[in-house]
Design a protein around this motif. Structure first.
Motif, mmCIF file in Angstrom:
data_model
loop_
_atom_site.group_PDB
_atom_site.id
_atom_site.type_symbol
_atom_site.label_atom_id
_atom_site.label_comp_id
_atom_site.label_asym_id
_atom_site.label_seq_id
_atom_site.Cartn_x
_atom_site.Cartn_y
_atom_site.Cartn_z
ATOM 1 N N LEU A 136 -13.212 1.363 -30.335
ATOM 2 C CA LEU A 136 -14.092 2.059 -29.570
ATOM 3 C C LEU A 136 -13.399 3.639 -29.148
ATOM 4 N N GLY A 137 -12.083 3.508 -29.609
ATOM 5 C CA GLY A 137 -11.374 4.974 -29.331
ATOM 6 C C GLY A 137 -12.066 6.271 -29.545
ATOM 7 N N GLU A 138 -12.638 6.514 -30.506
ATOM 8 C CA GLU A 138 -13.239 7.625 -30.866
ATOM 9 C C GLU A 138 -14.889 7.573 -30.405
ATOM 10 N N TRP A 139 -15.282 6.628 -29.777
ATOM 11 C CA TRP A 139 -16.639 6.593 -29.212
ATOM 12 C C TRP A 139 -16.669 7.450 -28.021
ATOM 13 N N SER A 140 -17.805 8.243 -27.944
ATOM 14 C CA SER A 140 -18.115 8.786 -26.581
ATOM 15 C C SER A 140 -19.116 7.539 -25.821
ATOM 16 N N PHE A 141 -19.274 7.971 -24.462
ATOM 17 C CA PHE A 141 -20.272 7.138 -23.935
ATOM 18 C C PHE A 141 -21.919 7.229 -24.372
ATOM 19 N N GLU A 142 -21.903 8.195 -24.602
ATOM 20 C CA GLU A 142 -23.221 8.426 -25.263
ATOM 21 C C GLU A 142 -23.683 7.647 -26.704
ATOM 22 N N ALA A 143 -22.452 7.770 -27.181
ATOM 23 C CA ALA A 143 -22.715 6.783 -28.583
ATOM 24 C C ALA A 143 -22.720 5.379 -28.283
ATOM 25 N N PHE A 144 -21.978 5.023 -27.363
ATOM 26 C CA PHE A 144 -21.914 3.525 -26.846
ATOM 27 C C PHE A 144 -23.414 3.191 -26.371
ATOM 28 N N ARG A 145 -23.784 4.029 -25.548
ATOM 29 C CA ARG A 145 -25.275 3.512 -24.823
ATOM 30 C C ARG A 145 -26.351 3.704 -26.028
ATOM 31 N N GLN A 146 -26.011 4.446 -26.822
ATOM 32 C CA GLN A 146 -27.185 4.514 -27.843
ATOM 33 C C GLN A 146 -27.182 3.195 -28.833
ATOM 34 N N ALA A 147 -25.920 2.673 -28.961
ATOM 35 C CA ALA A 147 -25.769 1.277 -29.568
ATOM 36 C C ALA A 147 -26.546 0.162 -28.696
ATOM 37 N N LEU A 148 -26.435 0.273 -27.461
ATOM 38 C CA LEU A 148 -27.018 -0.678 -26.706
ATOM 39 C C LEU A 148 -28.250 -0.570 -26.522
ATOM 40 N N HIS A 149 -28.736 0.759 -26.376
ATOM 41 C CA HIS A 149 -30.148 1.072 -25.937
ATOM 42 C C HIS A 149 -30.960 1.148 -27.333
ATOM 43 N N ARG B 126 -22.589 5.120 -33.986
ATOM 44 C CA ARG B 126 -22.093 6.737 -33.653
ATOM 45 C C ARG B 126 -22.285 7.289 -34.895
ATOM 46 N N HIS B 127 -22.460 6.743 -36.162
ATOM 47 C CA HIS B 127 -22.840 7.454 -37.265
ATOM 48 C C HIS B 127 -24.370 7.449 -37.731
ATOM 49 N N GLN C 224 -25.970 4.876 -38.206
ATOM 50 C CA GLN C 224 -26.453 3.832 -38.951
ATOM 51 C C GLN C 224 -27.416 2.652 -38.124
ATOM 52 N N PHE C 225 -28.337 1.965 -38.589
ATOM 53 C CA PHE C 225 -28.937 1.089 -37.637
ATOM 54 C C PHE C 225 -27.826 -0.078 -37.849
ATOM 55 N N LEU C 226 -27.818 -0.844 -36.522
ATOM 56 C CA LEU C 226 -27.095 -1.900 -36.083
ATOM 57 C C LEU C 226 -27.967 -3.123 -36.556
ATOM 58 N N TYR C 227 -27.222 -4.255 -37.214
ATOM 59 C CA TYR C 227 -28.046 -5.330 -37.497
ATOM 60 C C TYR C 227 -28.164 -6.254 -36.294
ATOM 61 N N PRO C 228 -29.709 -6.712 -36.132
ATOM 62 C CA PRO C 228 -29.905 -7.479 -34.878
ATOM 63 C C PRO C 228 -29.268 -8.613 -34.603
ATOM 64 N N ALA C 229 -28.345 -8.970 -35.275
ATOM 65 C CA ALA C 229 -27.294 -10.254 -34.594
ATOM 66 C C ALA C 229 -26.452 -9.569 -33.578
ATOM 67 N N PHE C 230 -26.401 -8.278 -33.474
ATOM 68 C CA PHE C 230 -25.781 -7.637 -32.221
ATOM 69 C C PHE C 230 -27.336 -7.704 -31.227
ATOM 70 N N PRO C 231 -27.479 -8.131 -30.194
ATOM 71 C CA PRO C 231 -28.779 -8.325 -29.545
ATOM 72 C C PRO C 231 -29.493 -7.029 -28.785
ATOM 73 N N TYR C 232 -29.390 -5.870 -29.431
ATOM 74 C CA TYR C 232 -29.840 -4.588 -28.868
ATOM 75 C C TYR C 232 -31.513 -5.027 -28.509
ATOM 76 N N THR C 233 -31.807 -5.747 -29.297
ATOM 77 C CA THR C 233 -33.434 -6.059 -28.880
ATOM 78 C C THR C 233 -33.539 -6.382 -27.227
ATOM 79 N N SER C 234 -32.454 -7.060 -26.709
ATOM 80 C CA SER C 234 -32.463 -7.327 -25.341
ATOM 81 C C SER C 234 -31.824 -6.356 -24.518
ATOM 82 N N TYR C 235 -30.490 -5.720 -25.053
ATOM 83 C CA TYR C 235 -29.728 -5.024 -24.490
ATOM 84 C C TYR C 235 -30.297 -3.483 -24.198
ATOM 85 N N THR C 236 -31.214 -3.158 -24.859
ATOM 86 C CA THR C 236 -32.252 -1.951 -24.702
ATOM 87 C C THR C 236 -32.727 -1.726 -23.345
#
Length: 429
Positions: free
Chosen positions: A99-112, A117-118, A120-132
């Protein structure tokens, strides 16, 4: 697998049909600016970093983002799904692989938003459906903690997904069906403790990701929150979490819930299988206030409809008689002839949620492969159950599990030899 292949094909068609509508309603992800909007000095605040470390424990982040025998958060673990394997990425601040090149806004976008940061949609194996549901402040604390870790170089493997699962744009339709973006909003009619519990359970704790049935598309049935379901690929059943009538935890007190989360053991049962790992790596580290907040929320879940199982057309008396014999020889010394166990040592089987879950998977696997409670600070040397796969044949296992599931007030359906054969050869994940 066939039903999943059919399901994803339908998703692809839906994706094509809904693409234009999704674009009009903002379905195309935005890419945040690479420059962080958060002052770099703020990320070095020791209090913020400590808060973030605690929150990663709440979210059990290290479990997925740490390979076996590897460094914490450096990735390397592969998450199995019915659609293929998805590797968990490196969360350390390495500039090339983490995550060295990630900004906080990009990180939050992944969670929320479930978008990297590019864009791309993340696969929901990463539980952003809850982390939002995670607040911006908490996301900032988590990011600050991860950025404080030593950078470790470890590139993630490519997802092991075949066509059409590897086409990320098919996720547009999936997201339209199953994902509702938005932070947790407190219920003003409930207590602060209830709201804290709801926030933890629904958000970082992502409890619904396991404790609900999934449909053929891999989506959670949102109308049955925390009502129990079989965990895909792992082949364990995560029980219903309601403590009210007909719930999986019916009769559990606030203390019972808090004890199990803190120590892996309570007067009502013990944590085995995937839940043992959750307790060991996550919930045992929660403070007492958060444990009781979670218990308060779970106790507010509604009663469940009574499930009536169709009586078996088989003559079950010979099976129950054989099960009673096996139980008396192999089980009664620890769990008691009345199925009440020994408080703080051997869990009760009467009213046990893992015994009474509808599929019988948990009881079969524990009898075959043993039950291993987590070692915790509150219970550092737990008693474990030995495996009986070598001592009992398939008929004996089916008989004793059925006997347990239909004794001392338990009214779960019987299991058959074919069920035992299936899970005898399924490894523990």
């Amino acid at each position: 697998m066939k039903i999943f292949r059919i399901g994803i094909a339908v998703v692809v068609l839906l994706g094509l049909g809904l693409a234009g509508w999704l674009f009009l309603r903002g379905g195309q992800p935005s890419v945040p600016r690479s420059a962080s909007r958060v002052d770099a000095a703020a990320l070095k605040d020791p209090a913020l970093i400590a808060k973030g470390e605690y929150l990663t424990l709440v979210g059990d982040c290290a479990s997925c983002h740490t390979g076996q025998g590897g460094a914490r958060f450096a990735g390397g673990r592969v998450v199995g799904t019915p659609f293929g394997d998805i590797p968990a990425p490196n969360l350390t601040p390495d500039r090339e692989t983490g995550l060295g090149e990630w900004s906080f806004e990009a990180f939050r976008q992944a969670l929320h938003s479930g978008v990297d940061r590019h864009g791309q949609f993340l696969y929901p194996a990463f539980p952003y459906t809850s982390y939002t549901k995670v607040s911006r402040d908490d996301a900032l604390a988590i990011f600050a903690y991860l950025q404080s870790l030593p950078p470790l170089k470890q590139a993630a493997k490519q997802p092991g997904l075949g066509f059409p699962y590897n086409v990320r744009n098919t996720l547009k339709a999936w997201r339209a069906l199953y994902f509702r973006e938005g932070e947790y909003v407190a219920d003003s009619t409930k207590s602060p403790e209830w709201n804290r519990g709801a926030y933890l359970v629904q958000g970082l704790g992502h409890c619904n990701e396991c404790h609900v049935e999934r449909d053929s598309f891999g989506g959670m049935r949102s109308d049955q929150s925390l009502s129990g379901g079989q965990i895909p690929v792992q082949n364990w059943y995560a029980p219903d979490l309601s403590t009210q009538a007909n719930g999986g935890l019916a009769g559990w007190s606030e203390r019972d819930i808090a004890d199990l989360l803190k120590t892996g053991q309570s007067a009502k049962g013990a944590a085995f299988g995937p839940m043992a790992e959750v307790v060991a790596r996550s919930t045992q580290h929660l403070n007492d206030a958060d444990l009781h907040a979670i218990a308060t929320y779970l106790q507010s879940l509604p009663a469940r409809p009574r499930v009536s199982y169709e009586p078996s057309l088989l003559d079950t008396k010979p099976m129950l008689d054989q099960g009673a014999k096996v139980y008396a020889e192999r089980c009664a010394d620890c769990h008691g002839r009345d199925g009440q166990g020994v408080a703080g040592v051997y869990p009760p089987l009467s009213g046990n949620s893992s015994v009474n879950e509808p599929t019988g998977i948990n009881a079969i696997r524990v009898v075959l492969l043993g039950g291993f409670a987590p070692s915790t600070q509150g219970n550092p040397r737990p008693y474990s159950m030995p495996p009986f796969a070598q001592q009992l044949n398939d008929a004996d296992v089916a008989a004793v599990v059925t006997y347990i599931r239909q004794s001392w007030g338990n009214q779960a359906p019987l299991v058959q030899e074919r069920d035992v054969i299936k899970y005898r050869h399924t490894p523990i994940d």
